[in-house]
Design a protein around this motif. Structure first.
Motif, mmCIF file in Angstrom:
data_model
loop_
_atom_site.group_PDB
_atom_site.id
_atom_site.type_symbol
_atom_site.label_atom_id
_atom_site.label_comp_id
_atom_site.label_asym_id
_atom_site.label_seq_id
_atom_site.Cartn_x
_atom_site.Cartn_y
_atom_site.Cartn_z
ATOM 1 N N SER A 36 0.813 -1.217 0.000
ATOM 2 C CA SER A 36 0.000 0.000 0.000
ATOM 3 C C SER A 36 0.849 1.271 0.000
ATOM 4 C CB SER A 36 -0.935 0.011 1.217
ATOM 5 O OG SER A 36 -0.198 0.188 2.422
ATOM 6 N N LEU A 37 2.128 1.168 0.361
ATOM 7 C CA LEU A 37 2.986 2.354 0.384
ATOM 8 C C LEU A 37 3.297 2.869 -1.015
ATOM 9 C CD1 LEU A 37 5.530 1.398 3.205
ATOM 10 C CD2 LEU A 37 3.528 2.875 3.378
ATOM 11 N N PHE A 38 3.121 2.020 -2.017
ATOM 12 C CA PHE A 38 3.413 2.420 -3.399
ATOM 13 C C PHE A 38 2.209 2.109 -4.287
ATOM 14 C CE2 PHE A 38 7.426 1.416 -1.340
ATOM 15 C CZ PHE A 38 8.177 2.556 -1.612
ATOM 16 N N PRO A 39 1.176 2.934 -4.208
ATOM 17 C CA PRO A 39 -0.041 2.671 -4.991
ATOM 18 C C PRO A 39 0.201 2.653 -6.500
ATOM 19 C CG PRO A 39 -0.423 4.364 -3.313
ATOM 20 C CD PRO A 39 1.038 4.130 -3.374
ATOM 21 N N PHE A 98 3.532 8.043 -4.730
ATOM 22 C CA PHE A 98 2.796 7.639 -3.522
ATOM 23 C C PHE A 98 1.316 8.011 -3.573
ATOM 24 C CE2 PHE A 98 7.170 8.732 -2.536
ATOM 25 C CZ PHE A 98 7.632 7.588 -1.917
ATOM 26 N N ALA A 99 0.867 8.570 -4.686
ATOM 27 C CA ALA A 99 -0.457 9.194 -4.733
ATOM 28 C C ALA A 99 -1.572 8.169 -4.803
ATOM 29 C CB ALA A 99 -0.543 10.130 -5.933
ATOM 30 N N THR A 100 -2.693 8.480 -4.174
ATOM 31 C CA THR A 100 -3.945 7.753 -4.379
ATOM 32 C C THR A 100 -5.004 8.665 -4.996
ATOM 33 O OG1 THR A 100 -4.744 8.266 -2.133
ATOM 34 C CG2 THR A 100 -3.480 6.233 -2.418
ATOM 35 N N ALA A 147 4.701 14.675 9.266
ATOM 36 C CA ALA A 147 3.573 14.189 8.460
ATOM 37 C C ALA A 147 3.806 12.741 8.025
ATOM 38 C CB ALA A 147 3.376 15.090 7.240
ATOM 39 N N MET A 148 5.015 12.412 7.633
ATOM 40 C CA MET A 148 5.291 11.042 7.196
ATOM 41 C C MET A 148 5.154 10.065 8.356
ATOM 42 S SD MET A 148 8.418 9.695 4.858
ATOM 43 C CE MET A 148 8.334 8.069 4.094
ATOM 44 N N PHE A 149 5.576 10.460 9.537
ATOM 45 C CA PHE A 149 5.404 9.605 10.709
ATOM 46 C C PHE A 149 3.917 9.370 10.988
ATOM 47 C CE2 PHE A 149 4.564 9.340 15.288
ATOM 48 C CZ PHE A 149 5.241 8.177 15.593
ATOM 49 N N ILE A 150 3.121 10.417 10.916
ATOM 50 C CA ILE A 150 1.679 10.279 11.142
ATOM 51 C C ILE A 150 1.062 9.322 10.135
ATOM 52 C CG2 ILE A 150 -0.527 11.532 11.007
ATOM 53 C CD1 ILE A 150 0.916 13.961 12.169
ATOM 54 N N GLY A 151 1.495 9.406 8.875
ATOM 55 C CA GLY A 151 0.958 8.506 7.869
ATOM 56 C C GLY A 151 1.423 7.074 8.046
ATOM 57 N N LEU A 152 2.690 6.869 8.383
ATOM 58 C CA LEU A 152 3.222 5.513 8.524
ATOM 59 C C LEU A 152 2.573 4.755 9.672
ATOM 60 C CD1 LEU A 152 7.029 6.125 7.858
ATOM 61 C CD2 LEU A 152 5.432 4.887 6.385
ATOM 62 N N SER A 333 -12.042 6.779 -4.413
ATOM 63 C CA SER A 333 -11.731 7.017 -3.008
ATOM 64 C C SER A 333 -10.226 7.131 -2.823
ATOM 65 C CB SER A 333 -12.282 5.887 -2.129
ATOM 66 O OG SER A 333 -11.710 4.656 -2.507
ATOM 67 N N ILE A 334 -9.835 7.919 -1.848
ATOM 68 C CA ILE A 334 -8.422 8.078 -1.525
ATOM 69 C C ILE A 334 -8.132 7.414 -0.183
ATOM 70 C CG2 ILE A 334 -8.305 10.240 -2.791
ATOM 71 C CD1 ILE A 334 -7.970 11.350 0.340
ATOM 72 N N ASN A 335 -6.864 7.182 0.066
ATOM 73 C CA ASN A 335 -6.418 6.669 1.360
ATOM 74 C C ASN A 335 -5.761 7.829 2.107
ATOM 75 O OD1 ASN A 335 -5.125 5.504 3.539
ATOM 76 N ND2 ASN A 335 -4.414 3.727 2.403
ATOM 77 N N PRO A 336 -6.438 8.407 3.104
ATOM 78 C CA PRO A 336 -5.872 9.579 3.786
ATOM 79 C C PRO A 336 -4.488 9.333 4.361
ATOM 80 C CG PRO A 336 -8.172 9.298 4.380
ATOM 81 C CD PRO A 336 -7.779 8.079 3.622
ATOM 82 N N ASN A 337 -4.265 8.157 4.957
ATOM 83 C CA ASN A 337 -2.943 7.878 5.526
ATOM 84 C C ASN A 337 -1.869 7.851 4.446
ATOM 85 O OD1 ASN A 337 -3.427 7.422 8.439
ATOM 86 N ND2 ASN A 337 -4.754 5.797 7.711
ATOM 87 N N GLN A 338 -2.189 7.257 3.295
ATOM 88 C CA GLN A 338 -1.221 7.217 2.212
ATOM 89 C C GLN A 338 -0.959 8.604 1.644
ATOM 90 O OE1 GLN A 338 0.680 4.778 1.349
ATOM 91 N NE2 GLN A 338 1.648 5.958 -0.296
#
Length: 779
Positions: A36-39, A98-100, A147-152, A333-338
């Motif tokens: 999921s880290l690389f959509p 990394f985009a969704t 921000a990256m920590f929050i997403g990971l 739909s998007i993945n907010p965390n991603q």
């Protein structure tokens, strides 16, 4: 159990089983997480030539728009124009990995540029040795890391605690701040600090208005061109739909055309002059001159620390809100965390190019979506346009008028202002949210965007906690439903609709429940912030509608907080004695230990008030965990036969402080026994061994076993008919294994009525008559 009954129970899943299941799924979950880290890997193999053409068109279109915008936003950030181009290039190129979201365009934005500019002004005033680019790079690096920590770690849920009106508030306030800050540049007025609070800029602008220069011709004509082309193209697109695509792309190019012609006129004006009569951009170095490893020391980090929280909030909120909005519009739909990971990595990488923080842009995203973009790769083509501008067009940037860039910025940020129609609708929906919006705009206007963000977030959290702590409490009555009778062994019984007694439409039709039975609903989970409030509301509601247990006590034995008034109590003698309270749990999603204890406390208080055990029935229990909590507190197996001395006052479920062996709980059983012989109420207390109980009561209690236990013989069970539109999968209304948990309000009321009839016969005509009438089935 009769074949037409369905008894429901739940198998309890232990924490050990849950842990084993989680460990069993762990390898699969890790694999899914890494993928999921690389959509991009999920769709790049489907990329085709048609997508390439659409992405190329959309990317070049956005690139034409972002070049002048990014230079103007860099000015807002108190940085040289080339830093806006650095920021635009990195955001456009890196995000696609990394985009969704296919639509969103990453780069410098108005709100983030304003925050960076205010931070640069503050820090450089405190520490003159720190430069603006150093501050911008440090902000990009650390906001990206956070921000990256929050997403990971998948903490994107935090953004859901900030409502849309709060976001709209600081974006509106920021847009007003930026617009007012661009007025001096638009009119060529010097000696005005554009980093002051907007109200100061506003006042100084009119103070120095006589100092207007020739720049105003470029600025006002530029604004007239930008708005004129936009509205003209919209008008003719509706009138001539077949030309709408061509008109759209011409409208999009209005920024670039304005800069080109404005620069050309500026160049002609400056021919043969050593000093420019207008304010111009001047030297813009070609290439990436600021590319380097970021250098951060303790002094710099401590200086920008106070701006990091607001920077992260803007970074995440603006981006996720825009991505969600265009995802809904374009049906994906998007993945907010991603998305948070993408924006974090983008800003970390951008710091090595000398860029300042970037996030999603509303105006450019709208242009990108309208241009027919198919995938996030369109951002690479936009980045190539920026790269071309950095290496080939920088000599031409020298003569760009600052007034033209100011017009471009004002035109771009004006769309971020929420107008009167939005405020009117928001006030109609919620005055509290309108208050958050208005407060955020006002604070941003009179202070800084940083304080505006903190105010919006703080107010939103306070209002959310207040709503949780003070939920709505509804007293319920019932309305008979026409043609909704169902047959039982005792004949036809009426079905009811249960609504609040003060319902605006059905309130006049509401009938009270049988005497001694009350029903209520709470529109919130039972948790520690609201447990005491809900308990007080339950007790107050029951005391208002029932009478107190009459007992003769001496002055010495009377409790210090007993506020009973003999005159008032005599006037309430016609009210029934409380027998049961029914709770509609349809809106209760969680029940924690404090909420459970609050229900226990309410039952204890009502037991003392009524002088007998008050049954608590529960309807529409949504989750097995809530049911299990109620069973732990013995609400599933309450006594159903009148006064039960041993259980009338229950102890705490989870006491905060262990009960003292010498305290009141140690003497509770003796006090209960003592009170049994002090009571002078109309009800006769049975002997301790229950040997004096009347045989008729035994029969009534046996009859009351209807309430839902699996050992019943099915009397009063609902007969299944085929007159309605049933299917092979139709089932009767389920019954819970425990007699105080119900799947329907009618069944809860009926169970309470039956147990009321089973109470020992008293010498109070009103109560006994009411009980008999309530227990009689309707025909």
């Amino acid at each position: 159990m009769p074949k037409d009954e369905l008894i429901v129970d739940y198998e309890h899943i232990t924490y050990k089983q849950r842990t084993q299941d989680a460990l069993r799924e762990l390898p699969h979950d890790i694999q899914e997480y890494l993928v999921s880290l690389f959509p991009i890997a999920s769709w790049i193999h489907r990329y085709n030539l048609m997508w390439l053409v659409r992405d190329l068109i959309a990317g070049v279109t956005v690139g034409i728009v972002i070049v002048p915008q990014s230079m103007g936003y860099a000015k807002i950030a108190e940085l040289p124009p080339e830093y806006g181009l650095y920021t635009a290039f990195v955001g456009l190129c890196v995000y696609c990995l990394f985009a969704t979201s296919k639509d969103i365009s990453i780069g410098p934005t108005a709100v983030m540029s304003l925050l960076v500019g205010q931070t640069v002004t503050r820090v450089t005033a405190e520490n003159p040795n720190i430069t603006g680019p150093d501050i911008a790079v440090a902000l990009s690096l650390f906001t990206g890391i956070i921000a990256m920590f929050i997403g990971l770690v998948r903490l994107g849920i935090l953004v859901d605690f900030i409502p849309a009106p709060a976001i709209a508030g600081f974006m509106t306030g920021s847009a007003i701040t930026i617009t007012v800050g661009q007025w001096p540049k638009l009119f060529g007025i010097k000696n005005i600090n554009t980093q002051d609070s907007p109200y100061l800029i506003f006042g100084n602008f009119f103070k120095y208005l006589p100092n207007t220069k020739v720049d105003v011709a470029f600025g006002l004509v530029g604004l007239l061109w930008l708005y004129g082309v936009r509205y003209a193209c919209q008008y003719y697109s509706q009138r001539y739909p077949k030309y709408s695509t061509a008109l759209f792309f011409f409208s999009i190019m209005r920024n670039g055309l304005l800069v080109v012609f404005g620069t050309l006129i500026s160049f002609l004006i400056n021919l043969g002059k050593t000093t420019s009569p207008i304010s111009i951009v001047k030297q813009v170095p070609a290439g990436f001159q600021a590319m380097a490893v970021p250098t951060v020391n303790g002094t710099l980090l401590s200086s920008i620390a106070s701006s990091l929280p607001s920077g992260v909030i803007i970074l995440i909120l603006e981006h996720v809100a825009i991505a969600k909005s265009f995802g809904r519009i374009n049906d994906y739909s998007i993945n907010p965390n991603q998305e948070i990971i993408a924006i974090g990595f983008t800003n970390i990488w951008a710091a090595f190019f000398g860029a300042y923080p970037s996030t999603g842009s509303f105006s450019r995203t709208a242009i990108k979506a309208r241009s027919g973009v198919k995938t996030p790769i369109a951002g690479i083509f936009s980045g190539l346009v920026v790269l071309l501008a950095l290496y080939a067009l920088t000599p031409a940037f020298y003569y760009i008028p600052d007034a033209i860039l100011a017009a471009v910025v004002i035109h771009a940020v004006a769309d971020l202002v929420s107008g009167p129609s939005y405020m009117k609708r928001l006030a109609a929906v919620s005055l509290w949210e309108f208050f958050v919006f208005a407060t955020t705009v006002i604070i941003t206007f009179f202070t800084t965007v940083e304080y505006g963000i903190y105010a919006s977030v703080g107010l939103s959290v306070v209002i959310l906690l207040f709503r949780i702590a003070r939920p709505r409490f509804w007293a319920l009555g019932r309305v008979p439903l026409a043609g909704q009778e169902f047959s039982t062994k005792h004949g036809l019984e009426q079905r009811y609709l249960y609504v609040p007694t003060n319902h605006p439409s059905l309130g006049r039709l509401v009938e009270p429940l049988p005497a001694g039975i009350l029903m209520c609903r709470v529109d919130e989970s039972f948790t520690y912030p609201n447990s005491s409030y809900i308990s007080d509301k339950i007790i107050s509601y029951c005391k208002e509608n029932t009478r107190r247990f009459a007992q003769r006590i001496s002055k010495g034995d009377r409790a210090w907080n007993d506020d009973a008034n003999p005159i008032k109590e005599a006037a309430r003698e016609k009210l029934p004695r409380l027998h049961a309270v029914i709770f509609d749990f349809a809106s209760v999603n969680r029940l924690d230990s404090s909420g459970l204890q609050a229900i226990v406390d309410a039952q204890n208080a009502l037991n003392r008030y009524s002088g007998q055990h008050v049954e608590f029935h529960f309807v529409n229990i949504l989750h097995p965990a809530i049911r299990r909590s109620l069973i732990v507190a013995n609400f599933g197996t309450q006594p159903r036969e009148g006064l039960d001395d041993e259980n009338r006052t229950r102890q705490e479920i989870l006491p905060v402080v262990p009960a003292s062996k010498d305290g009141p709980q140690g003497q509770r059983s003796q006090e209960n026994l003592h009170h049994r012989y002090r009571n002078s109420d109309i009800e006769e207390v049975p002997d301790q061994d229950n040997s004096g109980r009347d045989d008729g009561v035994d029969e009534k209690i046996e009859h009351a076993e209807y309430a839902g236990q699996s050992e019943t013989n099915g009397r009063y069970s609902m007969s299944i008919t085929t007159t309605s539109t049933t299917t092979a999968k139709s089932i009767p209304l389920p019954k819970d294994r425990y007699p105080f948990f119900h799947w329907g309000a009618d069944e809860a009321v009926k169970a309470a009525v039956i147990s009321l009839a089973a109470r020992p016969v008293t010498n109070n005509n009103h109560q006994s008559t009411s009980a008999q009438q309530a227990a009689a089935p309707s025909h």
